[in-house]
Design a protein around this motif. Structure first.
Motif, short mmCIF file in Angstrom:
data_model
loop_
_atom_site.label_atom_id
_atom_site.label_comp_id
_atom_site.label_asym_id
_atom_site.label_seq_id
_atom_site.Cartn_x
_atom_site.Cartn_y
_atom_site.Cartn_z
N LEU A 42 0.83 -1.20 0.00
CA LEU A 42 0.00 0.00 0.00
C LEU A 42 0.87 1.25 0.00
O LEU A 42 1.81 1.36 0.80
N PRO A 43 0.56 2.23 -0.84
CA PRO A 43 1.33 3.47 -0.87
C PRO A 43 0.85 4.49 0.16
O PRO A 43 1.17 5.68 0.07
N PHE A 44 0.06 4.06 1.11
CA PHE A 44 -0.41 4.90 2.21
C PHE A 44 -0.43 4.05 3.47
O PHE A 44 -0.43 2.82 3.40
N GLU A 45 -0.46 4.70 4.62
CA GLU A 45 -0.45 3.97 5.89
C GLU A 45 -1.87 3.71 6.36
O GLU A 45 -2.64 4.66 6.59
N LEU A 46 -2.20 2.44 6.49
CA LEU A 46 -3.53 2.01 6.93
C LEU A 46 -3.41 1.20 8.21
O LEU A 46 -2.61 0.26 8.30
N GLU A 47 -4.21 1.57 9.19
CA GLU A 47 -4.30 0.82 10.44
C GLU A 47 -5.75 0.42 10.65
O GLU A 47 -6.66 1.19 10.37
N THR A 48 -5.97 -0.78 11.14
CA THR A 48 -7.31 -1.20 11.53
C THR A 48 -7.27 -1.68 12.97
O THR A 48 -6.21 -2.04 13.49
N TYR A 64 -12.56 0.05 13.30
CA TYR A 64 -12.24 1.27 12.57
C TYR A 64 -11.14 1.02 11.55
O TYR A 64 -10.35 0.07 11.65
N TYR A 65 -11.09 1.87 10.54
CA TYR A 65 -10.00 1.97 9.57
C TYR A 65 -9.39 3.35 9.78
O TYR A 65 -10.10 4.36 9.78
N PHE A 66 -8.08 3.42 9.91
CA PHE A 66 -7.41 4.70 10.08
C PHE A 66 -6.36 4.86 9.00
O PHE A 66 -5.45 4.02 8.85
N VAL A 67 -6.49 5.93 8.21
CA VAL A 67 -5.52 6.23 7.16
C VAL A 67 -4.79 7.51 7.53
O VAL A 67 -5.41 8.58 7.68
N LYS A 68 -3.48 7.42 7.67
CA LYS A 68 -2.68 8.60 7.98
C LYS A 68 -2.60 9.52 6.77
O LYS A 68 -2.62 9.08 5.62
N SER A 69 -2.50 10.80 7.06
CA SER A 69 -2.32 11.78 5.99
C SER A 69 -1.09 11.42 5.16
O SER A 69 -0.04 11.05 5.70
#
Length: 441
Positions: A42-48, A64-69
């Motif tokens: 993934l080219p972005f940071e994803l946390e669940t 929850y799904y959390f996507v960092k800026s």
């Protein structure tokens, strides 16, 4: 202050104090390195992860799904997003509206649906938490689901979730915070913002750096149909004669029409027939039966209708790939795949089947969110209210009407706003730090 107002204030204060007692550590989050259906890392940071609510963490678990800026997560705003419904997972916002990926629309062949990047993702400039609330949607679970499905439960759960999430993510406590929502969540979200503000004022921890809120096509007064009639006339969907007859016989009130007003009911029936082949969410888009709200149901409701849910769950038919709901079909296939749930760190056995939305037993307790906008305006919070200019379910005219009713002066009058030199909509700003914008769709 009346006895009733005193009682409401005391009850509200009690609930906030209860919240303070239950804000304890009880979160678990894991980084997602790959997503089935997406090529490469993934080219972005994803946390669940999960956040436990209630007297014990076993009572209720919010997923929850959390996507960092993707820009500067240390300084960029933090947004908590609620999808409409009133019963839909905010995975809708993540995959179909403002998140960094979307489903590739192609004929389903039995394999895992493919994911592609969305270049217009809001995560280019902000960090976003997409939460599975109310309970019953997405991967959240609870011991007693029915008892947790109501407007005020959703308000309290969202507030409690946020404070607990920030305890586990202290690096985001100082970031500017905004609530975001669309559609039906225009009802509970202003109440969430007010509860967060009140919690800050009585010293609940952690202190949330609340700056404001943003709402898209928000249900507000539950009388949006009163503006659907003039909207339809202005867009050329009904004749001048029918519009004049509706005005004459219904006198501007098209909801809760008295059964003895036969002439008004006749005109409303004709109105509904004229719009049977129109996609009410975007009148320029392709009409698909399952995309459109049933005409005999409340038109502000944006959840899937039961007929489609039954067919989707029983695998009896597949939607047309040209219909918006085909993406929801792909999402259901994707989210129920074992490898996907493993990648998302879903706890085994916690739900029977992933559903984007559920369609029953939600209690509507807040008749209008207007009073919360009044209170938040007095407190000076920023707000952005935006409307798709071809949405007939919550027409921009309806949103403009309640904004005018706030009775704040205009500080920047009606003007176009541009994207790459082209008009993308129109906007106006008010002295209560509220901005209204239309979006060309």
């Amino acid at each position: 202050m009346s006895m009733a107002c005193n009682l409401c204030f005391s009850l509200h204060l009690f609930l906030l104090l209860v919240l303070a007692i239950f804000v304890q550590l009880g979160t678990s989050g894991s980084k997602v390195e790959v997503l089935p259906g997406f090529e490469g890392p993934l080219p972005f940071e994803l946390e669940t992860g999960y956040v436990g609510l209630g007297e014990t963490d076993d009572d209720m678990q919010v997923f929850y799904y959390f996507v960092k800026s993707e820009n500067n997560p240390q300084k960029d705003p933090l947004i908590l997003w609620l999808t409409g419904g009133p019963s839909c997972s905010s995975f809708t916002g993540l995959a179909f509206q403002i998140g960094p990926f979307a489903f590739k629309i192609e004929e389903y062949d039995g394999s895992i649906p493919k994911l592609i990047l969305r270049p217009q993702s809001w995560t280019k400039v902000s960090s976003i938490i997409f939460v599975d609330l109310p309970f019953g949607s997405g991967f959240s679970y609870a011991k007693n689901l029915t008892a947790q499905r109501s407007d005020w439960k959703l308000v309290h759960h969202t507030h409690q979730f946020l404070r607990k999430w920030l305890i586990d993510h202290p690096e985001f406590i100082s970031n500017e915070f905004y609530m975001g929502a669309d559609s039906y969540s225009g009802i509970p979200t202003p109440a969430v913002v007010q509860e967060i503000s009140n919690g800050n004022e009585i010293g609940l921890q952690p202190h949330i750096n609340l700056q404001g809120y943003l709402l898209g096509n928000p249900t507000t007064t539950r009388k949006e149909k009163n503006d659907q009639i003039p909207f339809a006339h202005g867009m050329g969907l009904i004749s001048d004669e029918l519009y004049a007859s509706l005005q004459r016989n219904c006198k501007g009130e098209y909801t809760n029409v008295d059964s003895i007003n036969e002439l008004c009911l006749r005109d409303l029936n004709y109105f509904d027939k004229c719009l049977l082949g129109i996609n009410m969410y975007n009148i320029l888009d392709r009409y698909c039966e399952d995309d459109s709200p049933k005409k005999h149901e409340s038109l502000w409701r944006r959840s899937l209708n039961q007929k489609f849910e039954d067919s989707l769950n029983s695998h009896l038919r597949v939607p047309d790939t040209r219909c918006q709901i085909y993406g929801f079909f792909l999402a259901t296939k994707w989210a129920n795949d074992e490898s996907v749930q493993k990648s998302l760190h879903i706890r085994e056995g916690t739900i029977d089947k992933w559903e984007r939305c559920y369609t029953s037993d939600f209690k509507h307790q807040i008749s209008s969110s207007f009073e919360f906008h009044v209170n938040l305006s007095v407190k000076g919070y920023h707000s952005l209210i935006y409307s798709g200019d071809h949405d007939a379910v919550v027409p921009f005219m309806s949103t403009e009407a309640w904004i005018r009713a706030l009775n704040y002066s205009i500080v920047e009058d009606w003007r176009p706003w541009l994207v790459e030199g082209q008009v993308a909509g129109y906007t106006r700003s008010y002295s209560n730090k509220m901005t209204f914008a239309t979006v060309k769709v």
